[in-house]
Design a protein around this motif. Structure first.
Motif, PDB file in Angstrom:
ATOM      1  N   LYS A 149      32.380  32.969  42.946  1.00  0.00           N
ATOM      2  CA  LYS A 149      32.102  33.464  41.593  1.00  0.00           C
ATOM      3  C   LYS A 149      31.667  32.321  40.677  1.00  0.00           C
ATOM      4  CE  LYS A 149      35.117  37.528  41.651  1.00  0.00           C
ATOM      5  NZ  LYS A 149      36.345  38.136  41.115  1.00  0.00           N
ATOM      6  N   GLY A 150      32.362  31.180  40.813  1.00  0.00           N
ATOM      7  CA  GLY A 150      32.014  30.031  39.977  1.00  0.00           C
ATOM      8  C   GLY A 150      30.580  29.594  40.232  1.00  0.00           C
ATOM      9  N   MET A 151      30.224  29.508  41.511  1.00  0.00           N
ATOM     10  CA  MET A 151      28.875  29.105  41.880  1.00  0.00           C
ATOM     11  C   MET A 151      27.860  30.090  41.295  1.00  0.00           C
ATOM     12  SD  MET A 151      27.545  28.379  45.781  1.00  0.00           S
ATOM     13  CE  MET A 151      29.067  27.513  46.172  1.00  0.00           C
ATOM     14  N   ALA A 152      28.157  31.374  41.423  1.00  0.00           N
ATOM     15  CA  ALA A 152      27.241  32.408  40.920  1.00  0.00           C
ATOM     16  C   ALA A 152      27.094  32.295  39.397  1.00  0.00           C
ATOM     17  CB  ALA A 152      27.749  33.794  41.303  1.00  0.00           C
ATOM     18  N   LEU A 153      28.205  32.117  38.708  1.00  0.00           N
ATOM     19  CA  LEU A 153      28.145  32.040  37.246  1.00  0.00           C
ATOM     20  C   LEU A 153      27.315  30.830  36.798  1.00  0.00           C
ATOM     21  CD1 LEU A 153      30.908  33.047  34.839  1.00  0.00           C
ATOM     22  CD2 LEU A 153      29.731  30.911  34.373  1.00  0.00           C
ATOM     23  N   PHE A 180      38.607  33.265  38.264  1.00  0.00           N
ATOM     24  CA  PHE A 180      39.917  33.116  38.908  1.00  0.00           C
ATOM     25  C   PHE A 180      40.385  34.477  39.418  1.00  0.00           C
ATOM     26  CE2 PHE A 180      39.672  29.253  36.536  1.00  0.00           C
ATOM     27  CZ  PHE A 180      40.444  28.327  37.221  1.00  0.00           C
ATOM     28  N   GLU A 181      41.093  34.473  40.518  1.00  0.00           N
ATOM     29  CA  GLU A 181      41.645  35.716  41.063  1.00  0.00           C
ATOM     30  C   GLU A 181      43.031  35.976  40.473  1.00  0.00           C
ATOM     31  OE1 GLU A 181      39.749  37.767  43.001  1.00  0.00           O
ATOM     32  OE2 GLU A 181      38.272  36.267  42.384  1.00  0.00           O
ATOM     33  N   LYS A 182      43.509  37.196  40.678  1.00  0.00           N
ATOM     34  CA  LYS A 182      44.827  37.573  40.144  1.00  0.00           C
ATOM     35  C   LYS A 182      45.939  36.645  40.644  1.00  0.00           C
ATOM     36  CE  LYS A 182      44.607  42.381  38.666  1.00  0.00           C
ATOM     37  NZ  LYS A 182      43.433  41.989  37.898  1.00  0.00           N
ATOM     38  N   ILE A 214      28.105  29.496  19.937  1.00  0.00           N
ATOM     39  CA  ILE A 214      28.740  29.972  21.179  1.00  0.00           C
ATOM     40  C   ILE A 214      29.467  31.294  20.921  1.00  0.00           C
ATOM     41  CG2 ILE A 214      29.001  27.571  21.959  1.00  0.00           C
ATOM     42  CD1 ILE A 214      32.084  27.963  21.552  1.00  0.00           C
ATOM     43  N   HIS A 215      29.647  32.069  21.990  1.00  0.00           N
ATOM     44  CA  HIS A 215      30.353  33.348  21.882  1.00  0.00           C
ATOM     45  C   HIS A 215      31.850  33.105  21.748  1.00  0.00           C
ATOM     46  CE1 HIS A 215      32.196  37.150  23.086  1.00  0.00           C
ATOM     47  NE2 HIS A 215      31.049  37.751  22.832  1.00  0.00           N
ATOM     48  N   ALA A 216      32.370  32.219  22.580  1.00  0.00           N
ATOM     49  CA  ALA A 216      33.746  31.737  22.507  1.00  0.00           C
ATOM     50  C   ALA A 216      34.804  32.732  22.977  1.00  0.00           C
ATOM     51  CB  ALA A 216      34.085  31.230  21.098  1.00  0.00           C
ATOM     52  N   ASP A 217      34.387  33.907  23.430  1.00  0.00           N
ATOM     53  CA  ASP A 217      35.375  34.896  23.913  1.00  0.00           C
ATOM     54  C   ASP A 217      34.724  35.835  24.923  1.00  0.00           C
ATOM     55  OD1 ASP A 217      38.048  35.915  23.773  1.00  0.00           O
ATOM     56  OD2 ASP A 217      37.331  37.614  22.580  1.00  0.00           O
ATOM     57  N   LEU A 218      33.855  35.293  25.788  1.00  0.00           N
ATOM     58  CA  LEU A 218      33.085  36.180  26.671  1.00  0.00           C
ATOM     59  C   LEU A 218      33.893  36.577  27.917  1.00  0.00           C
ATOM     60  CD1 LEU A 218      30.403  37.579  26.414  1.00  0.00           C
ATOM     61  CD2 LEU A 218      29.413  35.870  27.948  1.00  0.00           C
ATOM     62  N   PHE A 219      34.932  37.352  27.685  1.00  0.00           N
ATOM     63  CA  PHE A 219      35.781  37.893  28.745  1.00  0.00           C
ATOM     64  C   PHE A 219      35.139  39.172  29.301  1.00  0.00           C
ATOM     65  CE2 PHE A 219      38.569  34.746  27.358  1.00  0.00           C
ATOM     66  CZ  PHE A 219      39.685  34.695  28.180  1.00  0.00           C
ATOM     67  N   PRO A 220      35.597  39.627  30.462  1.00  0.00           N
ATOM     68  CA  PRO A 220      34.984  40.835  31.050  1.00  0.00           C
ATOM     69  C   PRO A 220      34.921  42.033  30.110  1.00  0.00           C
ATOM     70  CG  PRO A 220      36.320  39.760  32.711  1.00  0.00           C
ATOM     71  CD  PRO A 220      36.541  38.992  31.420  1.00  0.00           C
ATOM     72  N   ASP A 221      35.898  42.196  29.205  1.00  0.00           N
ATOM     73  CA  ASP A 221      35.830  43.380  28.333  1.00  0.00           C
ATOM     74  C   ASP A 221      34.773  43.249  27.241  1.00  0.00           C
ATOM     75  OD1 ASP A 221      37.451  41.400  27.259  1.00  0.00           O
ATOM     76  OD2 ASP A 221      38.706  42.789  26.153  1.00  0.00           O
ATOM     77  N   MET A 231      29.516  49.830  30.565  1.00  0.00           N
ATOM     78  CA  MET A 231      30.961  49.780  30.780  1.00  0.00           C
ATOM     79  C   MET A 231      31.373  48.378  31.141  1.00  0.00           C
ATOM     80  SD  MET A 231      30.728  53.243  32.916  1.00  0.00           S
ATOM     81  CE  MET A 231      28.969  52.992  33.046  1.00  0.00           C
ATOM     82  N   TRP A 232      32.541  47.969  30.696  1.00  0.00           N
ATOM     83  CA  TRP A 232      33.006  46.649  31.135  1.00  0.00           C
ATOM     84  C   TRP A 232      33.724  46.800  32.465  1.00  0.00           C
ATOM     85  CZ3 TRP A 232      38.169  45.199  31.644  1.00  0.00           C
ATOM     86  CH2 TRP A 232      39.136  45.928  30.962  1.00  0.00           C
ATOM     87  N   LEU A 233      33.636  45.768  33.253  1.00  0.00           N
ATOM     88  CA  LEU A 233      34.116  45.868  34.633  1.00  0.00           C
ATOM     89  C   LEU A 233      35.544  45.365  34.764  1.00  0.00           C
ATOM     90  CD1 LEU A 233      30.908  44.570  36.414  1.00  0.00           C
ATOM     91  CD2 LEU A 233      31.598  46.944  35.964  1.00  0.00           C
ATOM     92  N   ARG A 234      36.400  46.238  35.267  1.00  0.00           N
ATOM     93  CA  ARG A 234      37.789  45.832  35.496  1.00  0.00           C
ATOM     94  C   ARG A 234      37.888  44.910  36.713  1.00  0.00           C
ATOM     95  NH1 ARG A 234      36.500  49.467  31.508  1.00  0.00           N
ATOM     96  NH2 ARG A 234      38.345  50.351  30.515  1.00  0.00           N
ATOM     97  N   LYS A 235      36.946  45.037  37.637  1.00  0.00           N
ATOM     98  CA  LYS A 235      36.974  44.202  38.843  1.00  0.00           C
ATOM     99  C   LYS A 235      35.593  43.597  39.114  1.00  0.00           C
ATOM    100  CE  LYS A 235      40.621  46.935  41.035  1.00  0.00           C
ATOM    101  NZ  LYS A 235      40.962  47.921  42.085  1.00  0.00           N
ATOM    102  N   PRO A 236      35.181  42.638  38.303  1.00  0.00           N
ATOM    103  CA  PRO A 236      33.841  42.068  38.497  1.00  0.00           C
ATOM    104  C   PRO A 236      33.725  41.307  39.810  1.00  0.00           C
ATOM    105  CG  PRO A 236      35.067  40.857  36.806  1.00  0.00           C
ATOM    106  CD  PRO A 236      35.901  42.036  37.171  1.00  0.00           C
ATOM    107  N   GLU A 237      32.506  41.297  40.356  1.00  0.00           N
ATOM    108  CA  GLU A 237      32.215  40.576  41.591  1.00  0.00           C
ATOM    109  C   GLU A 237      31.279  39.400  41.288  1.00  0.00           C
ATOM    110  OE1 GLU A 237      30.649  43.612  44.122  1.00  0.00           O
ATOM    111  OE2 GLU A 237      32.430  44.889  43.854  1.00  0.00           O
ATOM    112  N   ALA A 238      30.984  38.629  42.326  1.00  0.00           N
ATOM    113  CA  ALA A 238      30.183  37.411  42.128  1.00  0.00           C
ATOM    114  C   ALA A 238      28.827  37.732  41.503  1.00  0.00           C
ATOM    115  CB  ALA A 238      30.005  36.684  43.459  1.00  0.00           C
ATOM    116  N   ARG A 239      28.202  38.848  41.932  1.00  0.00           N
ATOM    117  CA  ARG A 239      26.873  39.151  41.378  1.00  0.00           C
ATOM    118  C   ARG A 239      26.942  39.422  39.868  1.00  0.00           C
ATOM    119  NH1 ARG A 239      26.173  45.106  41.691  1.00  0.00           N
ATOM    120  NH2 ARG A 239      28.138  45.923  42.514  1.00  0.00           N
ATOM    121  N   HIS A 240      28.088  39.958  39.425  1.00  0.00           N
ATOM    122  CA  HIS A 240      28.244  40.163  37.991  1.00  0.00           C
ATOM    123  C   HIS A 240      28.409  38.823  37.270  1.00  0.00           C
ATOM    124  CE1 HIS A 240      29.928  43.975  39.848  1.00  0.00           C
ATOM    125  NE2 HIS A 240      28.803  44.353  39.257  1.00  0.00           N
TER     126      HIS A 240
END
Lengths: 322, 322
Positions: free
Chosen positions: A243-247, A233-235, A190-197, A108-117
């Motif tokens: 999150k940036g550091m984790a990514l 980025f947050e809402k 490159i994927h070029a569109d690796l958004f949460p969905d 499932m794609w995450l609507r509210k991803p966290e740093a570990r994701h």
């Protein structure tokens, strides 16, 4: 959400006779993907995704997309695998559209991803960059510098309708990026569109990446910058350093960024923020107000662009360097 | 197609803890149903449908709809079965909406049904009418005579925009139906919306009926007339006697129509044609031209209405009577 082309059971059954996939027991149009029509098929064996490629997708690009998924899956990346027909082809025709049958990826794609994701996404992106090595087909990035100018020309005259002063600001930004865009960084697929969905999780882990229909050849670190924009980025518009550091840590755990790549992150991120700003701006200005689609606010990406323009050191992204 | 409300994985997992259904492995919004949001769930056990009831559905009607599916399934009709929560309730709350988990019915709806399918549909409708006996909840048909007048009042002033003379014709039709509508025919629970997309087939046979969200108490033969309108006309507007005969034979193989019911078919069919004409007319006049939904042509049902108004004997439907 998207089902642009419906299919009859007879046509679908005829299409499936070219494949060795068991008997069809149901098919439902699913609300995923914005460019193509997608159906979830149940069969007497495994579930499958059927994709009908609509007019917005260049038919000549399909061998690149489908071949890439096959290449990546063969190298161990978890991603949907196009199934070959009995004659070996990855592509058939259904309801007058090019169509492919693709393995179903649970998760499932995450609507509210966290740093570990974000850490998992970074690592998966790096794995994709490495798995992409040796893929022989190429596809230039239609949405890089030249593409931005073409897009901008279509929206420029009306840009100030969205925010006063926007026309001058974007002109300046395009000129800056054209003059300073990095050229000598490592490039690849490159994927070029690796958004949460487009990232699935199952249980505690990342289960796979989907939707390679923007994939192309470009700077690998540009793909990292797209993920920073899409995940960190947050809402409220603020950058989430955790999150940036984790990514970035996740990415570098698989493929460390060179010093030049790291230093280019601010300008690459400005560029990728501009890229999504421009497509959203165009959609914003051209989608009729009554249309039953959610128009994505282009200003979200203008704010991100401004954030990156103000970054003075990559430490502000959470990238630790000795 | 419809996914009005999105759901987060966390909310969905919390919702599912109330049920004994295995672990969630994926969920996809599906393009089915026009009133509600529907998701197809995969779990470590069976696939499921999750329905979120949107505002157009009266919450007070939900016990009728869900209880009816349970009642019909318990009497052997193949239809989706609402799963009870651990506390026995059939309804929970998800993303602020009433929500139910419903068994997944394999099968496909036919885009191009043939006469043999019409026979199966007739038989399944009659089985449903019999299986509905003994269901204790009731729901009046909001889209019968009174409802038609209410709907008509909203469109009347603009009706001639669609076709000149329509206002006078529909006024006359409503008056005729009010004066001649049958009252003393067998009544019970009817499906009231048994169109091809609500009937699934698998292999050679009918696998089940879905979408009971228009079900109500009304004349059983009225439900037959809805099916004649929905299944037995060709795209060019002509009535297909072979299909009509098959549908009626199928129905009567399970539940023979009384002489009074048979003789009422023309007026009941005029009424059901008017019912779908009126909802389509309303949607036609109120849906903005740019909206990305397919507006169904109301005139299709006006032509059907005129056909029924000209019928002089039920033999014209293919109903054989000694």
């Amino acid at each position: 959400m998207a089902v642009y082309t419906d299919i009859t059971e007879d046509d679908l059954k005829r299409f499936l006779t070219e494949y060795d996939v068991g008997d069809l027991t149901s098919y439902k149009g699913i609300a995923e993907g914005v460019e193509n029509s997608n159906f979830l098929l149940h069969t007497t064996r495994d579930p499958l995704i059927l994709t009908l490629y609509e007019k917005r997708v260049e038919k000549s690009d399909l061998p690149f997309f489908l071949g890439l998924m096959q290449h990546l899956a063969a190298r161990g990346l978890s991603c949907p695998l196009p199934l070959p027909r009995r004659d070996g082809a990855l592509l058939g025709t259904l309801s007058g559209r090019p169509a492919a049958l693709i393995s179903f990826l649970e998760g499932m794609w995450l609507r509210k991803p966290e740093a570990r994701h974000c850490r998992d996404v970074g690592a998966a992106l790096a794995k994709m960059h490495i798995a992409g090595e040796g893929f022989t087909l190429t596809r230039p990035n239609a949405l890089s510098l030249d593409g931005w100018h073409t897009l901008w020309e279509k929206s420029e005259a009306r840009a100030d309708e969205v925010e006063k002063g926007l026309q001058a600001e974007i002109r300046g930004e395009l000129a800056f990026l054209a003059a300073n865009w990095p050229k000598d960084l490592p490039a690849g697929v490159i994927h070029a569109d690796l958004f949460p969905d487009n990232v699935f999780f199952l249980g505690d882990g990342l289960s796979g990446l989907i939707d390679f229909y923007f994939a192309c050849n470009d700077l690998l670190a540009y793909d990292v910058s797209i993920c920073l924009n899409a995940w960190c980025f947050e809402k409220d518009g603020s950058y989430n350093m955790t999150k940036g550091m984790a990514l970035l840590e996740g990415y570098e755990s698989v493929r460390p960024l060179s010093r030049a790549e790291a230093e280019a992150l601010p300008i690459l991120s400005r560029g990728s923020a501009l890229r999504f700003f421009l497509t959203r701006l165009y959609d914003w200005l051209t989608t009729p107000p009554d249309a039953l689609v959610v128009k994505k606010d282009p200003l979200e990406y203008l704010r991100k662009l401004r954030f990156h323009a103000a970054v003075s050191s990559v430490g502000e992204y959470g990238l630790s360097r000795p």
